[in-house]
Design a protein around this motif. Sequence first.
Motif, short mmCIF file in Angstrom:
data_model
loop_
_atom_site.label_atom_id
_atom_site.label_comp_id
_atom_site.label_asym_id
_atom_site.label_seq_id
_atom_site.Cartn_x
_atom_site.Cartn_y
_atom_site.Cartn_z
N THR A 17 0.90 -1.12 0.07
CA THR A 17 0.04 0.11 -0.06
C THR A 17 0.84 1.14 0.17
O THR A 17 2.21 1.02 -0.07
CB THR A 17 -0.92 0.01 1.27
OG1 THR A 17 -0.05 0.12 2.44
CG2 THR A 17 -1.59 -1.42 1.48
N GLU A 18 0.30 2.41 0.21
CA GLU A 18 1.11 3.69 0.26
C GLU A 18 1.94 3.53 1.32
O GLU A 18 2.91 4.56 1.54
CB GLU A 18 0.30 4.90 0.13
CG GLU A 18 -0.80 4.96 1.45
CD GLU A 18 -1.91 6.05 0.94
OE1 GLU A 18 -1.77 6.61 0.20
OE2 GLU A 18 -2.58 6.37 2.21
N GLY A 19 1.67 2.92 2.39
CA GLY A 19 2.49 2.80 3.61
C GLY A 19 3.92 2.31 3.41
O GLY A 19 4.85 2.27 4.18
N SER A 20 4.13 1.31 2.45
CA SER A 20 5.32 0.46 2.40
C SER A 20 5.99 0.47 0.69
O SER A 20 4.96 0.78 -0.11
CB SER A 20 5.02 -0.98 2.66
OG SER A 20 4.20 -1.57 1.86
N THR A 21 6.90 0.19 0.90
CA THR A 21 7.92 0.26 -0.44
C THR A 21 8.11 -1.16 -0.84
O THR A 21 8.15 -2.16 -0.03
CB THR A 21 9.21 1.14 -0.44
OG1 THR A 21 9.99 0.48 0.48
CG2 THR A 21 8.92 2.49 0.04
N PRO A 22 8.28 -1.44 -2.31
CA PRO A 22 8.75 -2.65 -2.66
C PRO A 22 10.03 -3.06 -2.08
O PRO A 22 10.82 -2.04 -1.40
CB PRO A 22 8.88 -2.46 -4.16
CG PRO A 22 8.07 -1.32 -4.45
CD PRO A 22 8.02 -0.53 -3.21
N PRO A 23 10.34 -4.39 -1.96
CA PRO A 23 11.42 -4.76 -1.22
C PRO A 23 12.64 -4.31 -2.04
O PRO A 23 12.62 -4.44 -3.20
CB PRO A 23 11.52 -6.47 -1.23
CG PRO A 23 9.85 -6.72 -1.37
CD PRO A 23 9.40 -5.62 -2.15
N ASP A 24 13.75 -3.87 -1.06
CA ASP A 24 15.06 -3.62 -1.78
C ASP A 24 15.74 -4.84 -1.78
O ASP A 24 17.14 -4.80 -2.50
CB ASP A 24 15.66 -2.40 -1.24
CG ASP A 24 15.65 -2.44 0.14
OD1 ASP A 24 15.52 -1.31 0.98
OD2 ASP A 24 15.82 -3.38 0.85
N VAL A 25 15.61 -5.84 -0.79
CA VAL A 25 16.39 -7.24 -0.71
C VAL A 25 15.32 -8.34 -0.95
O VAL A 25 14.28 -8.11 0.09
CB VAL A 25 17.29 -6.99 0.21
CG1 VAL A 25 17.94 -8.45 0.41
CG2 VAL A 25 18.46 -6.03 0.48
N THR A 26 15.56 -9.22 -1.44
CA THR A 26 14.69 -10.38 -1.41
C THR A 26 15.70 -11.65 -1.66
O THR A 26 16.45 -11.89 -2.49
CB THR A 26 13.55 -10.56 -2.51
OG1 THR A 26 12.61 -9.53 -2.33
CG2 THR A 26 12.83 -11.78 -2.15
N GLU A 27 15.74 -12.49 -0.53
CA GLU A 27 16.45 -13.48 -0.48
C GLU A 27 15.93 -14.76 0.10
O GLU A 27 15.51 -14.39 1.22
CB GLU A 27 17.96 -13.13 0.61
CG GLU A 27 18.87 -14.26 0.44
CD GLU A 27 20.15 -13.48 1.46
OE1 GLU A 27 21.07 -14.30 1.69
OE2 GLU A 27 20.05 -12.40 1.74
N GLU A 28 16.26 -15.96 -0.62
CA GLU A 28 15.91 -17.04 0.19
C GLU A 28 16.85 -17.51 1.17
O GLU A 28 18.12 -17.64 0.50
CB GLU A 28 15.60 -18.06 -0.88
CG GLU A 28 15.09 -19.61 -0.25
CD GLU A 28 14.75 -20.73 -1.24
OE1 GLU A 28 15.69 -21.12 -1.90
OE2 GLU A 28 13.72 -21.28 -1.38
N VAL A 29 16.83 -17.50 2.35
CA VAL A 29 17.88 -17.94 3.31
C VAL A 29 17.75 -19.23 3.67
O VAL A 29 18.87 -19.84 4.36
CB VAL A 29 17.47 -17.03 4.59
CG1 VAL A 29 17.70 -15.55 4.19
CG2 VAL A 29 16.43 -16.98 5.14
N ALA A 30 16.67 -20.27 3.49
CA ALA A 30 16.76 -21.62 3.87
C ALA A 30 15.50 -22.02 2.94
O ALA A 30 14.57 -21.34 2.48
CB ALA A 30 16.49 -21.79 5.33
N PRO A 31 15.35 -23.30 2.87
CA PRO A 31 14.15 -23.83 2.13
C PRO A 31 12.61 -23.63 2.92
O PRO A 31 12.60 -23.85 3.92
CB PRO A 31 14.46 -25.21 1.89
CG PRO A 31 15.82 -25.58 2.31
CD PRO A 31 16.41 -24.49 2.92
N GLY A 32 12.15 -22.57 2.03
CA GLY A 32 10.99 -22.09 2.70
C GLY A 32 10.79 -21.19 3.51
O GLY A 32 9.86 -20.56 4.19
N LEU A 33 12.01 -20.31 3.51
CA LEU A 33 12.06 -18.90 4.27
C LEU A 33 12.84 -18.16 3.42
O LEU A 33 13.81 -18.40 2.65
CB LEU A 33 13.21 -19.34 5.28
CG LEU A 33 12.64 -19.82 6.75
CD1 LEU A 33 12.51 -21.31 6.50
CD2 LEU A 33 13.62 -19.68 7.91
N VAL A 34 11.98 -16.82 3.37
CA VAL A 34 12.39 -15.87 2.48
C VAL A 34 12.52 -14.30 3.16
O VAL A 34 11.72 -14.11 4.05
CB VAL A 34 11.37 -15.58 1.25
CG1 VAL A 34 11.85 -14.21 0.57
CG2 VAL A 34 11.23 -16.82 0.20
#
Length: 538
Positions: free
Chosen positions: A39-56
């Motif tokens: 929404t207008e309250g948040s920005t798109p992610p500047d970092v997205t990373e899978e840190v383990a199977p099933g965890l982002v």
Amino acid sequence: MRHNGKRTALGTASAIAAVLALAACEFGDEDGGDGGGFTEGSTPPDVTEEVAPGLVYESFSYNGEPVHMVTVAIGENHVSADVLVPDAIAATDEPSNMAEDAGAAAVINGDFFNNREDDWIGTNAPSGPMIAHNGSRQDGSGGESFVKAAVPAGQRMGPTRPESSPYESVLGFRDGTPIMTTLDLDGKVVTDGGERKLDGANQYGLPTDGIGYFDHQWGGTHFSRAGCGNEEARDAPCSDNTYTLLVRDGKVLGESTVPAVGGGEGEYALFGRDAGADFLRGLEPGDDITTDWRLVSPDGDIETAVGGMPIVRDGSLVEGLSEDEIGDDGRPENTAVRSAVGYNKAADELYMLTVGEEQGAGLSLRELGALMMEKDAVDALNLDGGGSSLLGTADEDGSIEVRNTPTDPWFLGNQREVANALAIFAAEPSGSEVSFLEGRWRGQYGNGPFDPVLEFDADGSVVRISEGAAELPEGTVRLQDDSTDEVWHFVAELEYPVPDREAVTVDFTVEPGSSAPEPQVGDVLTDSEGTEWVRESV
């Protein structure tokens, strides 16, 4: 059963045809969202990373404040949660240390705790209820379980709560599924001369006239703090009428002058204040005594749980949250660095986040709730904040990388020691449970034009569904945790190589007796729809 994405039952020609037809469509999540929900309250992610199977892991901004978040596929069989503590309930440690010792994939700080007092030393024990099993531990020894009840309302540290956020509130896990519930103490002390209600279990605060139970899990910290304050105010004067009774193997040993329990199983202390002290003082060495207690939830058995303050319930802000007071800069004045945890409607995704990295900055509780709802949380718990806020994920070597910037100054160690933490564990996904499916299976539909085929790798971990030249992409097969000795339930998540294309989840159920223990050509597998599949090759 919990699933991600669209659901299609595998078992009839029309059902599989529907799955194949989905390959040409765009897929959204089952709640109708687009997965981002910004929404207008948040920005798109500047970092997205899978840190383990099933965890982002993601980092972004909300209302100008830095947010660090881990989204956990808690519905997956290889992902689990547990609460971590140091070596005692009344003790603290850095979250990263506890997580590394337990071999966790991600960690967030836990409940508010009694880390300071105006007139006496704090115990460092958590305020709310807790059920902690301390993870699996890197050395494979397993962790000791620690259980405690909630202190009275007035004794708690942390923000003032509305009535709709009970002090017994927890984020618990039942059969591995997250649930927001309460854990209340149900206990009593039984002697030949009568019985008394038990008012506390391994907790630093007791109501007036109360009796509290303390065992070796409490640790070596004094528990006389339980005689100070009361259910109305944490800073109320200490009672001048307290008594500590030591019990071993169901017998009264007598008064204890040591303000801690050093014995192992079978030994515990009962600490009474006011009328509770008078009851204990009337017992003699050698008297029979039994203390029974447990934590009970209206939602059934809870396996592990961490305390906190509910801020979102059933998709809405908790009624009675303090209204924001807006300052001259247009921002709420009641902001703070905060941590929170919540889950989605299907309870198959868990969200752990911290927000804010400067003293005096951050979000209000209402803003925090709005942020959690934006991330699809229908229930969310506010955890301890300020210098306690910490979110970390494991690197390949198992060490924890702290993702946010804790606000304690560097000369205090930067990372604050806390009473407990919520940790996520993620084993490598394995399809070994379904190795009996090895080979090529053809569905039998008479002379119809549709003739699907299932193909499994030697370890049973890969499935391909095809009709002639049309193929769905590969996906890993999982044996689901609603499987029984009579019925096996499998799910294959099929990942598309097409950009922006969601995964399709295909599920099917088979009877174990429909397949030979050793793969043989001609084996017949019958699924839950009554469809037969014949093994063509091994």
